[in-house]
Design a protein around this motif. Sequence first.
Motif, PDB file in Angstrom:
ATOM      1  N   GLN A 195      -5.222 -10.613  -0.377  1.00  0.00           N
ATOM      2  CA  GLN A 195      -6.629 -10.886  -0.670  1.00  0.00           C
ATOM      3  C   GLN A 195      -7.367 -11.272   0.601  1.00  0.00           C
ATOM      4  OE1 GLN A 195      -7.156 -13.758  -3.805  1.00  0.00           O
ATOM      5  NE2 GLN A 195      -9.383 -13.765  -3.637  1.00  0.00           N
TER       6      GLN A 195
ATOM      7  N   VAL B 293      -0.685  -5.813   2.017  1.00  0.00           N
ATOM      8  CA  VAL B 293      -2.098  -6.178   2.015  1.00  0.00           C
ATOM      9  C   VAL B 293      -2.256  -7.406   1.130  1.00  0.00           C
ATOM     10  CG1 VAL B 293      -2.658  -4.636   0.078  1.00  0.00           C
ATOM     11  CG2 VAL B 293      -4.467  -5.360   1.654  1.00  0.00           C
TER      12      VAL B 293
ATOM     13  N   GLU C  87      -8.707  -1.237   5.263  1.00  0.00           N
ATOM     14  CA  GLU C  87      -8.522  -1.292   3.815  1.00  0.00           C
ATOM     15  C   GLU C  87      -9.381  -0.256   3.098  1.00  0.00           C
ATOM     16  OE1 GLU C  87      -5.957  -2.743   3.233  1.00  0.00           O
ATOM     17  OE2 GLU C  87      -5.878  -3.918   5.067  1.00  0.00           O
TER      18      GLU C  87
ATOM     19  N   LYS D  51       0.839  -1.200   0.000  1.00  0.00           N
ATOM     20  CA  LYS D  51       0.000   0.000   0.000  1.00  0.00           C
ATOM     21  C   LYS D  51       0.875   1.252   0.000  1.00  0.00           C
ATOM     22  CE  LYS D  51      -2.369  -1.472   3.647  1.00  0.00           C
ATOM     23  NZ  LYS D  51      -3.420  -1.629   4.683  1.00  0.00           N
TER      24      LYS D  51
ATOM     25  N   ASP E 237      -6.955  -9.957   3.614  1.00  0.00           N
ATOM     26  CA  ASP E 237      -7.362  -8.709   4.272  1.00  0.00           C
ATOM     27  C   ASP E 237      -8.654  -8.179   3.658  1.00  0.00           C
ATOM     28  OD1 ASP E 237      -4.607  -7.415   5.771  1.00  0.00           O
ATOM     29  OD2 ASP E 237      -4.230  -8.836   4.154  1.00  0.00           O
ATOM     30  N   ARG E 238      -8.661  -8.118   2.331  1.00  0.00           N
ATOM     31  CA  ARG E 238      -9.799  -7.500   1.640  1.00  0.00           C
ATOM     32  C   ARG E 238     -11.071  -8.341   1.759  1.00  0.00           C
ATOM     33  NH1 ARG E 238      -5.633  -6.013  -2.865  1.00  0.00           N
ATOM     34  NH2 ARG E 238      -5.156  -3.836  -2.334  1.00  0.00           N
TER      35      ARG E 238
ATOM     36  N   GLU F 291     -12.434  -8.037   5.355  1.00  0.00           N
ATOM     37  CA  GLU F 291     -13.049  -6.729   5.607  1.00  0.00           C
ATOM     38  C   GLU F 291     -14.402  -6.618   4.927  1.00  0.00           C
ATOM     39  OE1 GLU F 291     -10.714  -3.142   6.017  1.00  0.00           O
ATOM     40  OE2 GLU F 291     -11.889  -2.225   4.406  1.00  0.00           O
TER      41      GLU F 291
END
Length: 275
Positions: free
Chosen positions: A54, A52, A80, A46, A56-57, A60
């Motif tokens: 996949q 970061v 994120e 980032k 993490d995303r 979230e």
Amino acid sequence: MTTSSLPILDRDLQSGDLTLKLAEIAEEAARLILPFWRSGTAVETKSDDSPVTQADRAAEALILERLAALYPGVQMVAEEAVAADGAPTQTDDWFWLIDPLDGTRGFVRGGEAFTVNIALIHEGYPVAGVVTAPASETTWRSDRPGGGALRRQYGAVHEGEAHAGAEWRPIAVRDRPQEGVALLSHSITDEEATRLAARHGCTHWQGTDSSLKFCLIAEGRFDAYPRTGPTSEWDTAAGQAVLEAAGGRVLAEDGQRFRYGKPRFLNGPFVAIGG
């Protein structure tokens, strides 16, 4: 916030149902994360040079969806989303702080000390929080206000047979022993760690990642976690809620209770302490 959400949110907070619901969400996110762990998942960098993945995303997105369905209209500040869209310029009296995967660097290395963090902030302070450690299938939560802190291992030993530790069990900080033990971030040198530990009355220290440090102090296994380097509010809020519920404190440099909703959601130095 919609007018219908606040009474439900406050009712659930006062009864302890809120963190039960948050625990279910965090554990669902943990099960989503685990297949990415030690799988060689791709890592991006980032703008702040933090990693970061996949995992993490995906975690979230799940948490935001679940919270919006339960308590529509409550402001959500998540790591994120802030990285992608920027930080809100102001916060409501009530808002969520969410870190879907705290300790991403350790997660990428294959370490076990990564967590899912969900906290509710009211007028600048955490009033409820849940921390889940996917690798050990363990969750810590604050109970209703004044109700203490709890821990459970939510995994199953055998198919169809619940783990004996799946029951919620109370936890509390310990009285400071003669030779206290501090938890420190892996991001500092041994020399700095020794100095920080001694400054807070600890003769020994151990390094570990993520908000797990707050929970281990809340369990009475360690005594202090001093931090001088930068962190974000979603890194600390849920852990603070658990630790304070267990009888500990999190203090800013001026000795005051650590608070939230600061500019860009950035933390200054603090110390988390047990008994």
